[in-house]
Enzyme design. Structure first.
Site, PDB file in Angstrom:
ATOM      1  N   ASP A  46      -6.759  -4.998   7.300  1.00  0.00           N
ATOM      2  CA  ASP A  46      -7.087  -6.280   6.693  1.00  0.00           C
ATOM      3  C   ASP A  46      -7.313  -6.144   5.191  1.00  0.00           C
ATOM      4  O   ASP A  46      -7.769  -5.098   4.712  1.00  0.00           O
ATOM      5  CB  ASP A  46      -8.351  -6.835   7.378  1.00  0.00           C
ATOM      6  N   HIS A  47      -7.005  -7.188   4.439  1.00  0.00           N
ATOM      7  CA  HIS A  47      -7.303  -7.327   3.009  1.00  0.00           C
ATOM      8  C   HIS A  47      -7.270  -6.016   2.238  1.00  0.00           C
ATOM      9  O   HIS A  47      -8.302  -5.503   1.789  1.00  0.00           O
ATOM     10  CB  HIS A  47      -8.678  -7.964   2.823  1.00  0.00           C
ATOM     11  N   HIS A  67     -14.939 -16.499   3.362  1.00  0.00           N
ATOM     12  CA  HIS A  67     -15.508 -15.452   4.207  1.00  0.00           C
ATOM     13  C   HIS A  67     -17.023 -15.634   4.306  1.00  0.00           C
ATOM     14  O   HIS A  67     -17.660 -16.115   3.379  1.00  0.00           O
ATOM     15  CB  HIS A  67     -15.194 -14.075   3.619  1.00  0.00           C
ATOM     16  N   GLY A  68     -17.574 -15.226   5.432  1.00  0.00           N
ATOM     17  CA  GLY A  68     -19.016 -15.356   5.628  1.00  0.00           C
ATOM     18  C   GLY A  68     -19.332 -16.446   6.632  1.00  0.00           C
ATOM     19  O   GLY A  68     -18.472 -16.908   7.386  1.00  0.00           O
ATOM     20  N   HIS A 111      -8.135 -17.323   7.881  1.00  0.00           N
ATOM     21  CA  HIS A 111      -9.244 -16.466   7.455  1.00  0.00           C
ATOM     22  C   HIS A 111     -10.524 -17.297   7.366  1.00  0.00           C
ATOM     23  O   HIS A 111     -10.487 -18.519   7.291  1.00  0.00           O
ATOM     24  CB  HIS A 111      -8.937 -15.845   6.099  1.00  0.00           C
ATOM     25  N   GLY A 112     -11.670 -16.605   7.354  1.00  0.00           N
ATOM     26  CA  GLY A 112     -12.933 -17.312   7.227  1.00  0.00           C
ATOM     27  C   GLY A 112     -13.230 -18.191   8.420  1.00  0.00           C
ATOM     28  O   GLY A 112     -13.697 -19.321   8.282  1.00  0.00           O
ATOM     29  N   ASN A 134      -8.746 -14.814  12.215  1.00  0.00           N
ATOM     30  CA  ASN A 134      -9.605 -13.693  11.852  1.00  0.00           C
ATOM     31  C   ASN A 134     -11.075 -13.999  12.101  1.00  0.00           C
ATOM     32  O   ASN A 134     -11.568 -15.058  11.692  1.00  0.00           O
ATOM     33  CB  ASN A 134      -9.436 -13.353  10.365  1.00  0.00           C
ATOM     34  N   THR A 142     -17.354 -11.949  10.378  1.00  0.00           N
ATOM     35  CA  THR A 142     -18.801 -12.156  10.242  1.00  0.00           C
ATOM     36  C   THR A 142     -19.476 -12.348  11.587  1.00  0.00           C
ATOM     37  O   THR A 142     -20.579 -11.819  11.820  1.00  0.00           O
ATOM     38  CB  THR A 142     -19.071 -13.365   9.330  1.00  0.00           C
TER      39      THR A 142
END
Length: 283
Positions: A82-83, A178-179, A206-207, A228, A231
């Site tokens: 990832d990333h 994200h988070g 994402h996120g 994805n 968190t």
């Protein structure tokens, strides 16, 4: 071994419009727990590793864990990096046997990002690996002001990037971060539809942690075939550890702690797999 190309997992999800959970694992316990969830629910699964995790554990050890843990599985799974903005880490993971990579060139100019992504696609092709691409960086929730939206490149720019680079899947900014969201995020869902219709390629979401079930259902129907989750796994893992230690302050028995953490991660994974419509989709 049931490890299959990420392309196959994503293609089936995209065609049949369900979402494949892509969990970012942090160690052996979390890797085993999400794989067990997929096996129990008869679901395809993508296991993701961050650059930080690859460097902390080591690519060789991580891949040895993956090989051993997937040996007797009966559902299709794939391993994804990832990333990753570091080309040398991408090369290392492809050589070791990762099934796919996300080259994160979001800090580069679009033209330079495009140039390097084309190189990564060519490199990955030698290993039969999928490449995910992105042009907009994803902030963390705590870095964003209230109601702030991630800057989106023009639709034409995103479509040209997908077509020019040959990436298999694209990760667009649609107001996601994200988070853990503090409020329900305001998402540009139409952008997913526009990109999918213009390119014919699936989208990676994402996120995802903290989005509503309705948002997941809508975005998956529009073409978000890979979802994805990072968190939520970390929260489940750490909170279970905190709760166990708080309830047993004088007990020093790590295996019992690990049992509690595994159960929490397993439940979290099963919840998301079912929510994304992937339960029973194994072949």
């Amino acid at each position: 071994m049931p490890v299959v190309p990420t392309q196959e997992i994503v293609r089936r999800a995209f065609t049949e419009r369900y979402g494949v959970a892509a969990f970012n694992v942090v160690n052996d316990l979390t890797m085993e727990a999400v794989l067990a969830a997929a096996e129990e629910l008869r679901a395809p699964l993508i296991v993701q590793t961050s650059v930080k995790t690859v460097k902390a554990i080591g690519a060789e050890v991580l891949f040895a864990m993956w090989t051993e843990m997937t040996r007797d599985l009966t559902v299709p799974v794939a391993l994804h990096l990832d990333h990753c903005p570091e080309r040398e880490v991408i090369s290392l993971c492809l050589e070791k046997g990762w099934n796919s990579v996300l080259f994160d060139g979001s800090n580069l100019s679009v033209d330079e990002n495009k140039r390097q992504t084309i190189d990564v696609v060519a490199e990955a092709a030698r290993f039969g690996a999928l490449v995910e691409g992105e042009i907009e960086g994803f902030k963390r929730v705590e870095e964003m002001a209230d109601n702030e939206q991630v800057d989106e490149q023009a639709l034409e720019t995103a479509v040209d990037f997908v077509r020019s680079t040959g990436v298999d899947i694209f990760a667009p900014a649609i107001g996601n971060a994200h988070g853990m969201y503090t409020t329900t995020p305001k998402l540009d869902s139409q952008r997913v539809t526009d990109i999918v219709e213009a390119t014919g390629k699936p989208v990676a979401l994402h996120g995802g942690t903290g989005m509503t079930p309705e948002q997941f259902t809508d975005l998956i129907a529009r073409g978000c075939a890979k979802v994805n989750i990072s968190t939520a796994l970390k929260i489940a893992f750490i909170q279970a550890g905190y709760d166990y230690v708080s309830e047993h302050p004088t007990e020093y028995d790590p295996p019992k702690l690990f049992v509690a953490q595994r159960a929490a991660v397993l439940d979290m994974a099963k919840e998301h797999i079912a929510k994304f419509g992937a339960q029973g989709q194994a072949w």
